[in-house]
Write a protein that holds these residues in place. Structure first.
Motif, PDB file in Angstrom:
ATOM      1  N   GLN A   1       5.127  13.082  -9.782  1.00 50.14           N
ATOM      2  CA  GLN A   1       5.988  14.256  -9.937  1.00 50.14           C
ATOM      3  C   GLN A   1       7.395  13.987  -9.410  1.00 50.14           C
ATOM      4  N   ASP A   2       7.472  13.222  -8.326  1.00 47.64           N
ATOM      5  CA  ASP A   2       8.751  12.965  -7.661  1.00 47.64           C
ATOM      6  C   ASP A   2       8.759  11.505  -7.217  1.00 47.64           C
ATOM      7  N   ASN A   3       9.190  10.629  -8.134  1.00 42.55           N
ATOM      8  CA  ASN A   3       9.078   9.205  -7.840  1.00 42.55           C
ATOM      9  C   ASN A   3      10.104   8.705  -6.831  1.00 42.55           C
ATOM     10  N   LYS A   4      10.944   9.592  -6.318  1.00 42.11           N
ATOM     11  CA  LYS A   4      11.893   9.194  -5.277  1.00 42.11           C
ATOM     12  C   LYS A   4      11.213   9.141  -3.915  1.00 42.11           C
ATOM     13  N   ARG A   5      10.128   9.854  -3.764  1.00 44.72           N
ATOM     14  CA  ARG A   5       9.439   9.944  -2.475  1.00 44.72           C
ATOM     15  C   ARG A   5       8.608   8.694  -2.253  1.00 44.72           C
ATOM     16  N   ILE A   6       8.778   8.064  -1.113  1.00 43.29           N
ATOM     17  CA  ILE A   6       8.010   6.887  -0.748  1.00 43.29           C
ATOM     18  C   ILE A   6       7.028   7.288   0.345  1.00 43.29           C
ATOM     19  N   PHE A   7       5.774   6.977   0.132  1.00 43.04           N
ATOM     20  CA  PHE A   7       4.755   7.263   1.134  1.00 43.04           C
ATOM     21  C   PHE A   7       4.460   5.986   1.904  1.00 43.04           C
ATOM     22  N   THR A   8       4.363   6.132   3.196  1.00 44.54           N
ATOM     23  CA  THR A   8       4.092   4.976   4.044  1.00 44.54           C
ATOM     24  C   THR A   8       2.766   5.176   4.770  1.00 44.54           C
ATOM     25  N   VAL A   9       2.352   4.129   5.426  1.00 43.08           N
ATOM     26  CA  VAL A   9       1.145   4.213   6.249  1.00 43.08           C
ATOM     27  C   VAL A   9       1.332   5.298   7.308  1.00 43.08           C
ATOM     28  N   ARG A  10       2.552   5.415   7.826  1.00 43.38           N
ATOM     29  CA  ARG A  10       2.838   6.439   8.839  1.00 43.38           C
ATOM     30  C   ARG A  10       2.542   7.844   8.300  1.00 43.38           C
ATOM     31  N   ASP A  11       2.904   8.108   7.036  1.00 39.07           N
ATOM     32  CA  ASP A  11       2.646   9.420   6.437  1.00 39.07           C
ATOM     33  C   ASP A  11       1.147   9.712   6.370  1.00 39.07           C
ATOM     34  N   ILE A  12       0.384   8.751   5.881  1.00 35.66           N
ATOM     35  CA  ILE A  12      -1.057   8.984   5.729  1.00 35.66           C
ATOM     36  C   ILE A  12      -1.706   9.135   7.109  1.00 35.66           C
ATOM     37  N   LEU A  13      -1.266   8.356   8.086  1.00 33.75           N
ATOM     38  CA  LEU A  13      -1.844   8.467   9.434  1.00 33.75           C
ATOM     39  C   LEU A  13      -1.484   9.794  10.095  1.00 33.75           C
ATOM     40  N   THR A  14      -0.292  10.288   9.855  1.00 33.66           N
ATOM     41  CA  THR A  14       0.092  11.587  10.407  1.00 33.66           C
ATOM     42  C   THR A  14      -0.761  12.686   9.799  1.00 33.66           C
TER      43      THR A  14
END
Length: 139
Positions: A81-94
């Motif tokens: 939906q929003d390919n500008k957003r980058i998900f990191t390991v930090r995001d998933i762990l939070t």
């Protein structure tokens, strides 16, 4: 002031790690210091399968595999939906920590999952339409 010489043992080794200088709040090392190391670039572990494994390993409640799959399904859908957003390991762990530590025992695991996504990921979205669209997908 007294001076002395410190000599490292023959087996002495040093290992240093650093996030890229472009990372928020980081600066590149000076050339003088940088030349004293061997640089090895390692890509971040952000493939869906890597994120799923990290989430499953760190979740402590419910069906960990199913919850991890749902988290990665949402992240994959959201990136479409929003390919500008980058998900990191930090995001998933939070997000995982939010679900693990949600103190409201009356909330279902599903509500903790959705509240975690809203708190960790969706609160940074300025568009109400996108926020609502994401909430609909999560529900």
């Amino acid at each position: 002031r007294a001076s002395f010489t410190l000599t490292a043992a023959e087996s002495f080794r040093i290992l240093a790690t650093m996030n890229p200088g472009g990372d928020f709040g980081k600066k590149e090392l000076s050339p003088a210091l940088r030349n004293r190391f061997t640089e090895i670039w390692v890509e971040g572990g952000n493939t869906p399968e890597e994120l799923r494994q990290i989430a499953e390993h760190n979740l402590t409640c419910g069906d960990r595999a199913e919850m991890a799959d749902k988290m990665v399904t949402f992240i994959t859908w959201f990136k479409e939906q929003d390919n500008k957003r980058i998900f990191t390991v930090r995001d998933i762990l939070t997000w995982v920590r939010y679900v693990n530590n949600a103190r409201d025992s009356s909330s279902s695991l599903v509500n903790k999952f959705i509240d975690g996504a809203k708190t960790v990921i969706l609160d940074s979205i300025s568009s109400r339409d996108i926020y609502d669209h994401c909430t609909d997908f999560l529900s």
